[in-house]
Write a protein that holds these residues in place. Sequence first.
Motif, short mmCIF file in Angstrom:
data_model
loop_
_atom_site.label_atom_id
_atom_site.label_comp_id
_atom_site.label_asym_id
_atom_site.label_seq_id
_atom_site.Cartn_x
_atom_site.Cartn_y
_atom_site.Cartn_z
N LEU A 182 0.83 -1.21 0.00
CA LEU A 182 0.00 0.00 0.00
C LEU A 182 0.87 1.26 0.00
CD1 LEU A 182 -2.59 1.68 0.36
CD2 LEU A 182 -2.49 1.14 2.81
N MET A 185 2.48 1.73 -3.35
CA MET A 185 1.52 2.21 -4.35
C MET A 185 1.27 3.70 -4.18
SD MET A 185 -0.21 1.12 -6.92
CE MET A 185 -1.26 2.06 -8.03
N LEU A 186 1.19 4.17 -2.94
CA LEU A 186 0.99 5.59 -2.68
C LEU A 186 2.18 6.41 -3.18
CD1 LEU A 186 -0.58 5.47 0.90
CD2 LEU A 186 -1.69 6.34 -1.17
N SER A 189 2.20 6.52 -6.93
CA SER A 189 1.12 7.36 -7.46
C SER A 189 1.49 8.83 -7.44
CB SER A 189 -0.17 7.13 -6.66
OG SER A 189 -0.57 5.77 -6.71
N ASN A 266 -4.80 5.63 -9.79
CA ASN A 266 -3.93 4.96 -8.82
C ASN A 266 -4.47 5.08 -7.40
OD1 ASN A 266 -2.01 4.04 -10.69
ND2 ASN A 266 -0.93 5.99 -10.67
N CYS A 270 -5.29 2.32 -4.48
CA CYS A 270 -4.80 2.46 -3.10
C CYS A 270 -5.92 2.23 -2.09
CB CYS A 270 -4.19 3.84 -2.88
SG CYS A 270 -2.63 4.10 -3.75
#
Length: 310
Positions: A182, A185-186, A189, A266, A270
Motif C-alpha cells: 500500500l 503504491m501511494l 502514485s 492509482n 490504493c
Amino acid sequence: MLCADCSCVVCVCVCVCVCMGIAIGFLIPPILVPNVDDMNELAHHIRIMFYISAGVATLIFILVVIVFQEKPEIPPTQAQAQARNLSPDEYSYTASILRLLCNKPFMLLVVSYGLNVGCFYAVSTLLNRMIIEHYPGEEVNAGRIGLTIVIAGMVGSLICGIWLDKTKTYKQTTLAVYLLSLIGMLVYSFTLNLGHLWVVFLTAGVLGFFMTGYLPLGFEFAVELTYPESEGTSSGLLNCSAQIFGIIFTISQGKIIDKWGTLAGNIFLCIFLLIGTVMTGFIKSDLRRQKANLQAEVQTVSVSTSVCAT
C-alpha cells in the motif's frame, strides 16, 4: 516424503518462474512492435510477435505432453500424501470446495489476496498507458519499467519466502508486506508525474518488490489455513479471486484514467489495498499445518522414547 515446509520453496520457485515470463512480456513487445504511424507496418510487427508467441506456446505444450508425469512418485506434501491414501469415492473435489468456502479465515484471505494481486494486474496492464501520458515517446522505457517491477518482484518473492521459511510468522509477514505494498503504491502514485524517469524506475521497483513478494506469502498462508485440503484447490481459489479482481480493477482504472487522470486511477487502487490490509489484519492465524507437524513430531518422539525404554 518431502516435509510440509518444502512446499514454501516450491511456491517461491513457481512465483519466480512466473515473474520471469512476465518480465519477458514487458521487455520484448516494445522492441518487436515499435511506435510507428503506418498501420500496415504496425500490423506486420504485431503479426511477427504473435507468431513468436504461438511458437513458444506450442513448444511448451509439446514438452508438457512428452515430459510431464501425471503425478510425482513421492508425494510433495503431507496433504498430497493423505489424499493418495483415499479412494476415489472418499475424495470429493466439490466437497473440498464447499469446506473451503465455509472456512472464514481462508475466505478473508481469498478476498484480500484478490485485491492485492488484482491491483498488481491493473498496474501492469495499464503501465504503458500511464508512462506515455506523463513521458511521451518513452514506450521502450515503459517496458523497462515493467521489467524493473517484475525483477524486483522476483527478489521480493525469494526474500519473503526465505523469511517465511525461517520464522513461520505467516500472518505477521503477510500483513507487513501488504501494508508495504500500500505504501509503495501511494509513493508510486504521487511521484509518477514529477518528470524524472529514474524516480519512476525506483518507485516502480519498490512497488514490484512488495506486490510480487506477496504472492508466495498468500499461497503459503492459504495452505496453513486450509490443511489438510489440497494445496491445488486453495491455490486455484486464490488465482480465481485475483483474476476476477484484476479484470474489474483494470476496466475501472482505465475508465477513471480517461475521465480524471492517472493519479485518480492509482488512488482508486490504493483504496482497495487499504481495504485488503484491514481484512488481512482480521484473519485468524489458525496454522493447521504447523499444528499437524508439531503433533507428528511429538508422536515420533514418544515412539522413540518407548522403543529406547523397551
